[in-house]
Design an enzyme around this catalytic site. Structure first.
Site, PDB file in Angstrom:
ATOM      1  N   ASP A 207       1.008  -1.439   0.032  1.00 23.46           N
ATOM      2  CA  ASP A 207      -0.103   0.187  -0.239  1.00 23.46           C
ATOM      3  C   ASP A 207       1.059   1.528   0.025  1.00 23.46           C
ATOM      4  O   ASP A 207       0.817   2.494   0.803  1.00 23.46           O
ATOM      5  CB  ASP A 207      -1.097   0.256   1.486  1.00 23.46           C
ATOM      6  CG  ASP A 207      -1.598   0.979   1.559  1.00 23.46           C
ATOM      7  OD1 ASP A 207      -1.871   1.863   0.273  1.00 23.46           O
ATOM      8  OD2 ASP A 207      -2.377   1.757   2.434  1.00 23.46           O
ATOM      9  N   GLU A 451       3.383  -8.166   6.729  1.00 25.63           N
ATOM     10  CA  GLU A 451       1.557  -8.745   6.555  1.00 25.63           C
ATOM     11  C   GLU A 451       1.736  -9.727   5.652  1.00 25.63           C
ATOM     12  O   GLU A 451       0.699  -9.612   4.086  1.00 25.63           O
ATOM     13  CB  GLU A 451       0.599  -7.790   5.993  1.00 25.63           C
ATOM     14  CG  GLU A 451       0.347  -7.057   7.643  1.00 25.63           C
ATOM     15  CD  GLU A 451      -1.159  -6.121   6.771  1.00 25.63           C
ATOM     16  OE1 GLU A 451      -1.165  -5.496   6.429  1.00 25.63           O
ATOM     17  OE2 GLU A 451      -1.265  -5.715   8.223  1.00 25.63           O
ATOM     18  N   TYR A 504      -6.892  -3.508  11.654  1.00 28.59           N
ATOM     19  CA  TYR A 504      -7.942  -2.443  11.988  1.00 28.59           C
ATOM     20  C   TYR A 504      -9.397  -2.518  12.355  1.00 28.59           C
ATOM     21  O   TYR A 504      -9.721  -1.872  11.513  1.00 28.59           O
ATOM     22  CB  TYR A 504      -7.926  -1.730  10.330  1.00 28.59           C
ATOM     23  CG  TYR A 504      -5.533  -1.153   9.765  1.00 28.59           C
ATOM     24  CD1 TYR A 504      -5.381   0.502  10.254  1.00 28.59           C
ATOM     25  CD2 TYR A 504      -4.949  -2.012   9.990  1.00 28.59           C
ATOM     26  CE1 TYR A 504      -4.801   0.793  10.164  1.00 28.59           C
ATOM     27  CE2 TYR A 504      -3.953  -2.001   9.285  1.00 28.59           C
ATOM     28  CZ  TYR A 504      -3.365  -0.639   9.415  1.00 28.59           C
ATOM     29  OH  TYR A 504      -2.548  -0.060   9.636  1.00 28.59           O
ATOM     30  N   GLU A 540       0.842  -2.044  14.122  1.00 32.88           N
ATOM     31  CA  GLU A 540      -0.076  -0.799  13.538  1.00 32.88           C
ATOM     32  C   GLU A 540      -1.473  -0.358  13.935  1.00 32.88           C
ATOM     33  O   GLU A 540      -2.537  -2.029  14.315  1.00 32.88           O
ATOM     34  CB  GLU A 540      -0.482  -1.411  12.089  1.00 32.88           C
ATOM     35  CG  GLU A 540       1.504  -1.043  11.306  1.00 32.88           C
ATOM     36  CD  GLU A 540       0.549  -1.746  10.092  1.00 32.88           C
ATOM     37  OE1 GLU A 540      -0.195  -1.202   9.257  1.00 32.88           O
ATOM     38  OE2 GLU A 540       2.093  -1.798   8.929  1.00 32.88           O
TER      39      GLU A 540
END
Ligand code: GCB
Length: 652
Positions: A207, A451, A504, A540
């Site tokens: 990303d 990840e 998230y 994160e």
């Protein structure tokens, strides 16, 4: 077994030291000036041409490296260091995939070309992704990988004739394939009713924008022909005595003497040694402490190395000075220890990213970022998702900012990217990375990936091998990778020392439902801890936020939502940090550029600062929190608790 591994790791580290790094061929010391070394930076404007030909190979077919670029066609001015993507007005260049060509003439000092006792080295700090280098039309180097330096000894070339300058040509290809790091795929679109002939796109599974070009300094430097090729230090502490274990590699002579001298910050010699390997003892040593953990953080000694070597031309001397921070790192079942004291990572994830220059190194930006980190009270960051410039690591050493040093292993999600070819490349990248960053006291842990699809079958062998290799290279630091897989399915986590987990909640699912965060986060921590009994870092968490968007009650993308989401995380982090959570790193320090997609309004907006480094509301929230956390740590250690008053940033 797993618990045993984590527990004995610190002891093993000390025992194995000295066997480490045996696999690396040659050193990659940061090029510095000294009595025996000169350096000449080649930053500025280079000639540039992108090869827009159908197969992108016209440059090779026409051998553009043979003559000055101006003779084979038109060229542009291109700044170095910088990504090439955002400096122009041509949209085709912004998204260009394939070979680009850089060229620069360098004037050489007379001594460099005439003194055969001088070794002239060309060093390229970062060329993204695959690079081929010619000097005066002669092939001198080839390198795969976009974030680590490589060199070529060009002495013979520049000393073989009456030269006063040399022409450096660098061809760089930014194509990412399943076997590169990061991986990617080229997708040819063959439906001629929709796409022109030969149409292709570069797909990636990460990303951030795949910026390319010469991202860091290109320079020439000299050493004598017999020279200090590499230095490795590993430090330890025995009571209040600092131990500096050193190992020095010499090239260019078999007959030499080495003298080492350790100086404190006042310039006083505190220890001396001789030979290529040894231990220096520093009584009452000043330890290297992280920022906000000590009144005098980031104490650096200087290791002065002097080589005297016999060469065909007589005796030569080489001098190199390495900053050394004396500190220890250890991991228990529930703690991350620096100098034997529990360390809590309260910091950020970053990117090398800015307007116009893309990933190009920039001193003003770097200093601004460090000023913001210190303002924020951040004591750590992760080099998400690739190794950063060496100058960044040097500032971390000097300011006491602790680093989780991450490899470019981001987006490993395809089965093909677990092949032996990929693994072999990943092992080599870890070698290059450890070789470059092993001596930084700020680096306390290696992260081999971010990840990955670590639930895929081959992931077990892949991460077992990769982590074992990294530990063999450097037994003195813990190793991790950052996971977002399910705790029951993850095949790589059994091999890490610290579990780094990204989540998230109420962002990528349960949109807008901040009320579920506490339950989901507590479940996440408990599941991982119960399974592995290893310390955990929330590596994160965050929310997309467009600066200036305000909604109360909070709605997604508003500054209030970002703050609210963070606050929910903090409730659980405050509970679990008393048990086994050893850190929290916000995603992200600043907004950054990504590929274009409907989810990314001109890049990723999860920064607590804008891309121009202005604070969003969440930055003030985190600032209060981080200073409070720092004050608490200080209070725990302080004999006089009354010294710790309030939670204001200004009490420390
Ligand atoms: C992640 C990735 C990071 C992304 C972030 C996001 O999990 O590690 O590279 O930018 O999420 O914002 O989606």
């Amino acid at each position: 077994m797993l618990r045993g591994l984590a527990g004995t790791w610190a002891v093993l580290g000390a025992l194995l030291w000295g066997c480490g790094l045996a696999l690396l061929q040659g050193g990659m010391l940061y090029p510095q000036e000294s009595r025996s070394r000169e350096r000449k930076e080649l930053d500025g404007l280079w000639k540039f041409r992108a090869d827009f030909s159908q197969n992108r190979r016209q440059g090779f077919e026409q051998q553009w490296y043979r003559t000055p670029l101006r003779e084979s066609g038109p060229s542009l001015d291109m700044p170095v260091p910088s990504s090439f993507n955002d400096v122009g007005q041509d949209g085709r260049l912004r998204s260009f995939v394939g070979w680009v060509w850089y060229e620069r003439e360098a004037a050489l000092p007379q001594r460099w070309t005439e003194d055969l006792g001088t070794r002239v080295v060309l060093r390229i700090g970062s060329a993204h992704y695959y690079a081929i280098v010619w000097v005066n039309g002669v092939h001198v180097a080839e390198h795969e990988g976009g974030h680590l330096p490589f060199e070529a000894d060009i002495s013979r070339l520049v000393q073989s004739g009456p030269l006063s300058s040399c022409r450096i040509t660098i061809a760089i290809n930014n194509t990412l394939s399943p076997n590169t790091l990061p991986p990617g795929t080229i997708l040819y679109k063959t439906d001629t009713s929709k796409y022109p002939k030969g149409y292709f796109v570069q797909n990636t599974n990460f990303d951030f924008f795949n910026y390319a070009g010469l991202h860091r300094t290109v320079l020439l430097y000299t050493t004598p022909t017999a020279y200090i090729d590499d230095i490795t230090v590993a430090t330890d502490v025995d009571q209040d005595t600092g131990l500096v274990n050193y190992q020095i590699l010499v090239q260019g002579s078999e007959h030499f003497q080495l003298e080492v001298c350790l100086l404190d910050e006042e310039g006083t010699v505190v220890a001396k040694g001789t030979g290529g390997r040894g231990q220096l003892q520093v009584p009452s040593a000043h330890l290297w402490w992280p920022y906000l953990m000590h009144e005098h953080p980031a104490y650096l000694y200087s290791l002065e190395v002097k080589l005297t070597a016999q060469t065909a031309a007589g005796f030569v001397s080489d001098f190199y000075t390495l900053p050394v921070g004396i500190r220890t790192v250890a991991v228990t079942q529930s703690q991350f220890l620096i100098n034997g004291k529990p360390f809590y990572f309260h910091g950020v994830n970053k990117h090398e990213d800015a307007d116009i220059r893309g990933k190009g190194f920039d001193w003003p930006l770097l200093v601004k970022d460090f000023n913001l980190l210190r303002w924020l009270g951040a004591n750590a960051f992760r080099t998400s998702h690739y190794p950063y410039a060496e100058e960044v690591m040097q500032l971390c050493d000097r300011y006491g900012i602790v680093v989780i040093d991450e490899s470019p292993g981001v987006g490993i999600v395809l089965a093909q990217s677990y092949s032996n070819v990929s693994l072999q490349h990943h092992l080599e990248v870890m070698e290059e990375m450890v070789r470059r960053d092993k001596n930084h006291p700020s680096v306390v842990m290696w992260s081999v990936a971010n990840e990955p699809a670590s639930f895929l079958k081959p992931a077990g062998f892949y991460f077992k091998t990769l982590i074992a290799h990294t530990k063999a290279l450097d037994p003195s630091r813990p190793v991790t990778f950052v996971t977002n897989s399910n705790y029951e399915a993850d095949l790589g986590v059994p091999y890490v020392d610290v579990i780094c987990v990204n989540s998230y909640y109420s962002w990528y699912h349960d949109y807008g439902h901040m009320e579920v965060i506490q339950l989901q986060l507590a479940t996440q921590f408990e599941s991982w801890y119960k399974t592995y009994q290893k310390p955990i870092i929330q590596s994160e968490y965050g929310a997309e936020t467009i600066t200036g968007f305000h909604e109360d009650p909070p709605l997604m993308f508003s500054e209030e939502y970002q703050k609210g989401l963070l606050e929910q995380y903090h409730v659980v982090l405050d509970q679990k940090r008393k048990e086994y959570v050893v850190g929290e790193l916000i995603w992200n320090f600043a907004d950054f550029m990504t590929d274009q997609s409907p989810q990314r309004p001109i890049g990723n907006r999860k920064g607590i600062f804008t891309r121009q480094r202005q604070p969003k509301s969440a930055a003030f929230l985190l600032r209060e929190r981080y200073w409070k956390l720092a004050n608490e740590t200080k209070c725990h250690r302080s004999a006089v608790k009354s010294q710790c008053v309030g939670n204001s940033p200004f009490t420390f």
